[in-house]
Design a protein around this motif. Sequence first.
Motif, PDB file in Angstrom:
ATOM      1  N   MET A 129       4.863   8.775  -5.007  1.00 57.83           N
ATOM      2  CA  MET A 129       5.896   8.948  -3.984  1.00 57.83           C
ATOM      3  C   MET A 129       7.091   8.052  -4.306  1.00 57.83           C
ATOM      4  O   MET A 129       7.035   6.823  -4.135  1.00 57.83           O
ATOM      5  CB  MET A 129       5.330   8.602  -2.606  1.00 57.83           C
ATOM      6  CG  MET A 129       4.073   9.377  -2.246  1.00 57.83           C
ATOM      7  SD  MET A 129       4.280  11.167  -2.294  1.00 57.83           S
ATOM      8  CE  MET A 129       5.120  11.465  -0.759  1.00 57.83           C
ATOM      9  N   ALA A 131      10.082   6.907  -2.932  1.00 60.01           N
ATOM     10  CA  ALA A 131      10.751   6.891  -1.622  1.00 60.01           C
ATOM     11  C   ALA A 131      12.028   6.047  -1.706  1.00 60.01           C
ATOM     12  O   ALA A 131      13.083   6.555  -2.075  1.00 60.01           O
ATOM     13  CB  ALA A 131       9.774   6.380  -0.570  1.00 60.01           C
ATOM     14  N   PHE A 188      10.695   5.035   6.343  1.00 66.10           N
ATOM     15  CA  PHE A 188      10.740   5.138   4.874  1.00 66.10           C
ATOM     16  C   PHE A 188       9.701   6.104   4.308  1.00 66.10           C
ATOM     17  O   PHE A 188       9.291   5.981   3.163  1.00 66.10           O
ATOM     18  CB  PHE A 188      10.604   3.754   4.207  1.00 66.10           C
ATOM     19  CG  PHE A 188      11.652   2.783   4.681  1.00 66.10           C
ATOM     20  CD1 PHE A 188      12.973   2.913   4.292  1.00 66.10           C
ATOM     21  CD2 PHE A 188      11.311   1.755   5.547  1.00 66.10           C
ATOM     22  CE1 PHE A 188      13.943   2.040   4.744  1.00 66.10           C
ATOM     23  CE2 PHE A 188      12.276   0.867   6.014  1.00 66.10           C
ATOM     24  CZ  PHE A 188      13.594   1.008   5.610  1.00 66.10           C
ATOM     25  N   TYR A 189       9.271   7.057   5.126  1.00 69.30           N
ATOM     26  CA  TYR A 189       8.427   8.146   4.605  1.00 69.30           C
ATOM     27  C   TYR A 189       9.335   9.299   4.175  1.00 69.30           C
ATOM     28  O   TYR A 189      10.385   9.544   4.776  1.00 69.30           O
ATOM     29  CB  TYR A 189       7.428   8.639   5.658  1.00 69.30           C
ATOM     30  CG  TYR A 189       6.211   7.755   5.727  1.00 69.30           C
ATOM     31  CD1 TYR A 189       5.097   8.029   4.932  1.00 69.30           C
ATOM     32  CD2 TYR A 189       6.185   6.634   6.533  1.00 69.30           C
ATOM     33  CE1 TYR A 189       3.993   7.209   4.955  1.00 69.30           C
ATOM     34  CE2 TYR A 189       5.077   5.798   6.560  1.00 69.30           C
ATOM     35  CZ  TYR A 189       3.984   6.093   5.761  1.00 69.30           C
ATOM     36  OH  TYR A 189       2.897   5.279   5.774  1.00 69.30           O
ATOM     37  N   ILE A 190       8.871   9.999   3.124  1.00 66.06           N
ATOM     38  CA  ILE A 190       9.651  11.136   2.619  1.00 66.06           C
ATOM     39  C   ILE A 190       9.415  12.345   3.530  1.00 66.06           C
ATOM     40  O   ILE A 190       8.268  12.626   3.902  1.00 66.06           O
ATOM     41  CB  ILE A 190       9.247  11.465   1.165  1.00 66.06           C
ATOM     42  CG1 ILE A 190       9.455  10.237   0.261  1.00 66.06           C
ATOM     43  CG2 ILE A 190      10.035  12.666   0.656  1.00 66.06           C
ATOM     44  CD1 ILE A 190       8.958  10.414  -1.172  1.00 66.06           C
ATOM     45  N   GLY A 195       3.093  12.850   3.669  1.00 63.04           N
ATOM     46  CA  GLY A 195       2.446  11.743   4.393  1.00 63.04           C
ATOM     47  C   GLY A 195       2.189  10.580   3.459  1.00 63.04           C
ATOM     48  O   GLY A 195       2.863  10.421   2.441  1.00 63.04           O
ATOM     49  N   ASP A 196       1.224   9.760   3.839  1.00 65.16           N
ATOM     50  CA  ASP A 196       0.893   8.592   3.014  1.00 65.16           C
ATOM     51  C   ASP A 196      -0.081   9.014   1.923  1.00 65.16           C
ATOM     52  O   ASP A 196      -1.234   9.348   2.194  1.00 65.16           O
ATOM     53  CB  ASP A 196       0.280   7.492   3.881  1.00 65.16           C
ATOM     54  CG  ASP A 196       0.095   6.207   3.086  1.00 65.16           C
ATOM     55  OD1 ASP A 196      -0.653   6.215   2.083  1.00 65.16           O
ATOM     56  OD2 ASP A 196       0.729   5.201   3.444  1.00 65.16           O
ATOM     57  N   MET A 197       0.391   9.001   0.691  1.00 68.99           N
ATOM     58  CA  MET A 197      -0.406   9.522  -0.437  1.00 68.99           C
ATOM     59  C   MET A 197      -1.719   8.752  -0.582  1.00 68.99           C
ATOM     60  O   MET A 197      -2.778   9.348  -0.788  1.00 68.99           O
ATOM     61  CB  MET A 197       0.419   9.415  -1.720  1.00 68.99           C
ATOM     62  CG  MET A 197      -0.274   9.897  -2.963  1.00 68.99           C
ATOM     63  SD  MET A 197      -0.029  11.664  -3.198  1.00 68.99           S
ATOM     64  CE  MET A 197      -0.974  11.930  -4.706  1.00 68.99           C
TER      65      MET A 197
HETATM   66  N1  URA Z   1       4.662   6.426   0.215  1.00 63.95           N
HETATM   67  C1  URA Z   1       3.898   7.454   0.646  1.00 63.95           C
HETATM   68  O1  URA Z   1       2.688   7.469   0.443  1.00 63.95           O
HETATM   69  N2  URA Z   1       4.504   8.469   1.306  1.00 63.95           N
HETATM   70  C2  URA Z   1       5.833   8.487   1.554  1.00 63.95           C
HETATM   71  O2  URA Z   1       6.315   9.447   2.152  1.00 63.95           O
HETATM   72  C3  URA Z   1       6.608   7.404   1.099  1.00 63.95           C
HETATM   73  C4  URA Z   1       6.001   6.389   0.424  1.00 63.95           C
END
Ligand code: URA
Length: 205
Positions: A129, A131, A188-190, A195-197
Motif C-alpha cells: 500500500m 499511501a 491516511f487510508y487509500i 482497507g488495512d492490508m
Molecule cells: N496501509 C494499508 O494497509 N492500507 C491503506 O489504505 C493505507 C496504508
Amino acid sequence: MNLTVIDHPLTRHYLTVLRNKDTSPQAFRAAARGLTYTLVLEATKRLPLRTFEIETPMETTTGYAVDNVVAVPVLRAGLGMLDAVLETIPDVKVGFAGVARDEETAQPQEYYAKLPDLSNAFVLICEPMLATGGSLSWAVDKVKGSGATAITCLCVVTAPEGVKRMYEDHPDVQIIAAAFDRELNDDFYIVPGLGDMGDRLFGTL
Ligand code: URA
C-alpha cells in the motif's frame, strides 16, 4: 513518471478479490499471491541476464541465467507478496525492513532491518500500500544505504500522494502497481483501496 500500472485481466481479477470487504483472510492471501505474480513478471522484464554455454542433448547453445535479485518485504504487509516472489525468481535472497508509523509525529520509525550487501543486486521492495509514501521512501533510503542502485517497488494499490512523494524523494526508483487510486482519507487510508492490508492478510481486523 516512475509508476507503471499493470493492465492485465488477472491483475484486475485478483485486485477485485482483494478490494471486496467480504473476502476471507485465506482467500485474500491467495489473491495477494496471484496478483503479485503479475507484478513480478512486469518488474523483471528488464533484468540483466548472464549468458553462458550449455549442452542440450543435441549440441551446444547459449543459456541465460538471472542472478543476484534481492527481495525486501516491508513488514508486515509486504510478507503477503513474498511467496510469489520466492516461487518466481531463481535463488532470490530476502532482506527485511520493519517500519511503524509513530502515532504522534506520523513519521516512519524503524523497528527491524536485516539487509544483505546490495551493491550489485536488483532489489525488489514489496510494499503493497503506497499511501503517504513515508514507509516506502524510508525503505528505499535503507536499501540505498546498503549499496543498492537498481531498485524497483512492487505495490498493490498506490495513491497520488505516495507516488508524488516517491517521485520527489527517489526519482530513480521504478514502481510497479496494480492500481492508482483516487486519494487518501483523513486517516491516511487509500480510497477506494482495500482497507488495512496487514490486518486483512493476517485476520487481525
Ligand atoms: N496501509 C494499508 O494497509 N492500507 C491503506 O489504505 C493505507 C496504508
